[in-house]
Design a protein around this motif. Structure first.
Motif, short mmCIF file in Angstrom:
data_model
loop_
_atom_site.label_atom_id
_atom_site.label_comp_id
_atom_site.label_asym_id
_atom_site.label_seq_id
_atom_site.Cartn_x
_atom_site.Cartn_y
_atom_site.Cartn_z
N SER A 151 0.84 -1.20 0.00
CA SER A 151 0.00 0.00 0.00
C SER A 151 0.88 1.24 0.00
O SER A 151 2.09 1.17 0.23
N TRP A 152 0.26 2.40 -0.23
CA TRP A 152 1.02 3.65 -0.24
C TRP A 152 1.73 3.86 1.09
O TRP A 152 2.92 4.19 1.13
N GLN A 153 1.00 3.68 2.20
CA GLN A 153 1.59 3.91 3.52
C GLN A 153 2.71 2.92 3.80
O GLN A 153 3.75 3.27 4.36
N MET A 154 2.50 1.66 3.40
CA MET A 154 3.53 0.65 3.64
C MET A 154 4.82 1.00 2.88
O MET A 154 5.93 0.90 3.42
N VAL A 155 4.68 1.44 1.64
CA VAL A 155 5.85 1.80 0.84
C VAL A 155 6.56 3.01 1.47
O VAL A 155 7.79 3.02 1.61
N ARG A 156 5.78 4.02 1.86
CA ARG A 156 6.38 5.21 2.49
C ARG A 156 7.20 4.85 3.71
O ARG A 156 8.29 5.39 3.95
N MET A 157 6.70 3.91 4.51
CA MET A 157 7.34 3.58 5.78
C MET A 157 8.53 2.64 5.63
O MET A 157 9.26 2.42 6.60
N ALA A 174 6.45 6.77 -8.77
CA ALA A 174 5.12 7.03 -9.34
C ALA A 174 4.02 6.75 -8.31
O ALA A 174 3.04 7.49 -8.21
N LYS A 175 4.20 5.69 -7.52
CA LYS A 175 3.21 5.36 -6.49
C LYS A 175 3.17 6.47 -5.43
O LYS A 175 2.10 6.90 -4.99
N LEU A 176 4.34 6.96 -5.02
CA LEU A 176 4.40 7.96 -3.96
C LEU A 176 3.75 9.29 -4.36
O LEU A 176 3.17 9.98 -3.53
N ARG A 177 3.81 9.64 -5.65
CA ARG A 177 3.27 10.94 -6.08
C ARG A 177 1.90 10.81 -6.75
O ARG A 177 1.41 11.77 -7.32
N ASP A 178 1.28 9.65 -6.64
CA ASP A 178 -0.05 9.42 -7.23
C ASP A 178 -1.10 10.19 -6.42
O ASP A 178 -1.41 9.83 -5.28
N GLU A 225 -4.36 10.45 -6.62
CA GLU A 225 -5.56 9.71 -6.23
C GLU A 225 -5.28 8.81 -5.03
O GLU A 225 -6.08 8.73 -4.09
N VAL A 226 -4.14 8.14 -5.06
CA VAL A 226 -3.77 7.25 -3.95
C VAL A 226 -3.51 8.06 -2.69
O VAL A 226 -3.89 7.67 -1.58
N ILE A 227 -2.87 9.22 -2.84
CA ILE A 227 -2.59 10.10 -1.69
C ILE A 227 -3.90 10.50 -1.02
O ILE A 227 -4.02 10.51 0.21
N ALA A 228 -4.91 10.84 -1.83
CA ALA A 228 -6.21 11.24 -1.28
C ALA A 228 -6.85 10.08 -0.53
O ALA A 228 -7.39 10.26 0.57
N LYS A 229 -6.79 8.87 -1.08
CA LYS A 229 -7.41 7.70 -0.44
C LYS A 229 -6.69 7.31 0.84
O LYS A 229 -7.30 6.80 1.78
N ALA A 230 -5.39 7.55 0.89
CA ALA A 230 -4.59 7.16 2.06
C ALA A 230 -4.67 8.18 3.19
O ALA A 230 -4.09 7.97 4.25
N HIS A 231 -5.41 9.30 2.96
CA HIS A 231 -5.53 10.36 3.97
C HIS A 231 -4.14 10.78 4.46
O HIS A 231 -3.85 10.81 5.66
N VAL A 232 -3.30 11.11 3.51
CA VAL A 232 -1.89 11.37 3.83
C VAL A 232 -1.75 12.64 4.63
O VAL A 232 -2.32 13.68 4.32
N PHE A 233 -0.96 12.54 5.67
CA PHE A 233 -0.65 13.59 6.61
C PHE A 233 0.62 14.30 6.12
O PHE A 233 1.64 13.65 5.92
N PRO A 234 0.62 15.63 5.88
CA PRO A 234 1.84 16.28 5.38
C PRO A 234 3.08 15.98 6.20
O PRO A 234 4.15 15.78 5.65
N TYR A 235 2.94 15.94 7.53
CA TYR A 235 4.16 15.73 8.31
C TYR A 235 4.67 14.30 8.16
O TYR A 235 5.87 14.03 8.36
N GLN A 236 3.79 13.34 7.77
CA GLN A 236 4.27 11.98 7.51
C GLN A 236 5.24 11.98 6.33
O GLN A 236 6.25 11.27 6.34
N LEU A 237 4.92 12.79 5.32
CA LEU A 237 5.79 12.87 4.15
C LEU A 237 7.10 13.56 4.50
O LEU A 237 8.17 13.14 4.06
N ALA A 283 4.73 14.66 -3.45
CA ALA A 283 3.58 14.16 -2.69
C ALA A 283 3.18 15.15 -1.60
O ALA A 283 1.99 15.35 -1.33
N LEU A 284 4.16 15.78 -0.98
CA LEU A 284 3.86 16.77 0.06
C LEU A 284 3.10 17.95 -0.53
O LEU A 284 2.13 18.44 0.07
N GLU A 285 3.51 18.41 -1.70
CA GLU A 285 2.81 19.51 -2.35
C GLU A 285 1.36 19.11 -2.64
O GLU A 285 0.44 19.90 -2.46
N ILE A 286 1.16 17.86 -3.08
CA ILE A 286 -0.19 17.38 -3.38
C ILE A 286 -1.02 17.28 -2.11
O ILE A 286 -2.19 17.67 -2.06
N ALA A 287 -0.39 16.77 -1.03
CA ALA A 287 -1.11 16.57 0.24
C ALA A 287 -1.55 17.89 0.85
O ALA A 287 -2.47 17.92 1.67
#
Length: 507
Positions: free
Chosen positions: A235-241, A263-267, A269-281, A303-307
């Motif tokens: 998943s997006w979060q798993m890859v980030r971590m 490509a996965k990290l800056r997607d 649509e995936v960022i929106a679904k994962a409820h990405v937290f800017p400070y996580q990035l 990804a941070l800019e998108i989030a």
């Protein structure tokens, strides 16, 4: 005359300087949104825990439940929501059930809840009838994916939890899963498909890599190709971590994997679904080792800019004052030995300032420590670039009044002033009042309609600015902070401000 309208300070902060005490509800809200149950710069874990438990005795169970849900669903906290749920269990409160169902929403949270009860944190070491039933319900209602994910982890393990509560599964696959989990004979044909594939892979390594939590595979000998497949399936979060883990196992040497992960990290649509937290990035960027390629680091910046797309523009002139003093160099989630986060309080302050500058290009950013610190920022630079410039300023004493004094001197016009600090101002201490409040009153002479927001990065029971119609004290650093700041700036929050937001949580 201005000084005569400054309320007298009624307590001191951790630096023993004058401060304003918050109400018990506001104090609990602060701890719920910022508390990490680890040692921070000014307080150890035991002191934080004792403060939370004491505050829970001063407020009603309904508010505890609302704070519990708020800090989990909007603050994305982990330890504190589990603790508040345990407090509700200890009180035998009817609010436990609805809070539990919303807060204990994955296996990690379930294990946290059980571990805290068994530790005797709130005076009891047994689950008790109602908590036991809630745990049983979670186990009997969780999906196959949730149970597989929950099976990873210890202290206690999911197997330990199952042995404690003895769930009675209604599904054949669930009965087989529980038997497999605790080491009893099980019907292999009834196992969930992913678990059947995992058992088959253990027996025959020529089988395809099963789509299970990668921690289940790490006890096996995995090839670089296997690790690459884990990255593809993750998943997006798993890859980030696990960017550093992939580097250690040679994933970036596999053709095409750098581009795929980037490509996965800056997607978007995936960022929106994962409820990405800017400070996580930002945390992932800071924690990335030298083995993580530049292309992937760039993807994290993208990804941070998108989030940050949900950071609102604020009407009027905005001034952001990030605290860059010495105490802000402490880890934002406390000291946890080898597990201490690379993300510091100063990084959070810099991130908030840089993000608001990006969405409000006319904003002023005035960093401060013992006095105002000069830093030239370009609104067109990436948030990460500006945040790094600010975070590099760290050190020195704390004077929360310094930016206000400068603005009063220069007769600056502004509609909103936002402080991001740990509120431990001390070098500007004076008898009977805080210098911050005195300078704010002077600033209001120039800007009668201005509003002040004080975002606290650390668990605190005090503030340098007393709560009133034009002052908002808020704890935490989640995406929700930006929304609340914008609503306050637009005059859309009532007299209770942030506590009112928590009291509005529908249980």
């Amino acid at each position: 005359m201005i000084g005569k309208f400054v309320p007298f300070a009624d307590t001191v902060n951790a630096a023993q300087a004058p401060a304003y005490a918050m109400s018990p509800r506001h104090q609990l809200a602060q701890y719920a949104a910022t508390g990490c149950l680890n040692a921070t710069y000014y307080a150890n874990a035991e002191a934080q825990l004792a403060s939370v438990l004491q505050l829970c005795e001063q407020v009603d169970a309904a508010f505890i439940a609302q704070a519990d849900v708020y800090c989990r669903e909007r603050g994305y906290m982990k330890d504190m929501p589990a603790l508040l749920a345990v407090v509700l269990a200890g009180k035998g409160a009817a609010e436990l059930a609805p809070a539990f169902r919303r807060v204990i929403n994955n296996g990690k949270m379930l294990r946290n809840f059980v571990q805290m009860i068994r530790s005797g944190t709130v005076g009891r070491k047994s689950l008790g009838t109602r908590p036991k039933k809630l745990v049983q319900q979670w186990l009997n209602n969780a999906t196959q994916a949730q149970l597989l994910s929950a099976s990873v982890g210890t202290a206690p393990s999911l197997a330990d939890v199952v042995k404690m509560v003895h769930p009675k599964p209604a599904d054949a696959w669930r009965a087989a899963f529980f038997a497999w989990l605790i080491g009893k004979p099980f019907d292999a044909d009834a196992l969930p498909p992913q678990l059947r594939a995992f058992e088959a892979y253990k027996s025959d390594r020529t089988q395809p890599l099963p789509d299970v939590p990668f921690q289940m595979l790490t006890s096996l000998e995995l090839s670089t190709g296997d690790w690459a497949q884990i990255a593809r399936q993750g998943s997006w979060q798993m890859v980030r971590m696990n960017l550093n883990t992939f580097g250690r196992h040679g994933v970036y040497r596999v053709p095409g994997m750098i581009g795929l992960i980037a490509a996965k990290l800056r997607d978007a649509e995936v960022i929106a679904k994962a409820h990405v937290f800017p400070y996580q990035l930002m945390a992932a960027f800071k924690a990335a080792s030298d083995e993580v390629p530049r292309k992937i680091r760039n993807a994290l910046e993208d990804a941070l800019e998108i989030a940050l797309s949900n950071v609102p523009e604020i009407e009027g002139r905005v001034v952001v004052c990030p605290d860059v003093s010495g105490s802000m160099g402490s880890p934002v989630s406390g000291y946890r030995g080898s597990a201490t986060s690379a993300m510091r309080c100063i990084d959070v302050a810099a991130l908030v300032a840089a993000a608001m500058l990006r969405k409000n290009p006319g904003a002023m950013v005035i960093p401060f420590a013992g006095d105002v610190v000069r830093c030239d920022l370009n609104p067109r630079d990436t948030v990460m670039t500006n945040a790094q410039k600010l975070a590099a300023l760290g050190g020195g004493a704390t004077s929360c009044s310094a930016p206000l004094a400068l603005m009063v001197k220069n007769k600056v016009k502004a509609n909103l002033v936002v402080f991001v600090s740990d509120n431990e101002s001390w070098i500007d201490a004076r008898h009977g009042m805080t210098a911050t409040m005195q300078r704010w009153n002077e600033f209001k002479v120039i800007n009668p309609q201005a509003r002040l927001v004080c975002v606290d990065c650390t668990p605190n029971a005090t503030s340098q600015a007393t709560e009133r119609e034009d002052v908002l004290n808020i704890g935490g650093f989640s995406d929700d902070v930006f929304r609340i700041v914008a609503a306050f700036a637009a005059g859309q929050l009532g007299a209770q401000h942030w506590v009112g937001e928590i009291e509005a949580v529908d249980m």
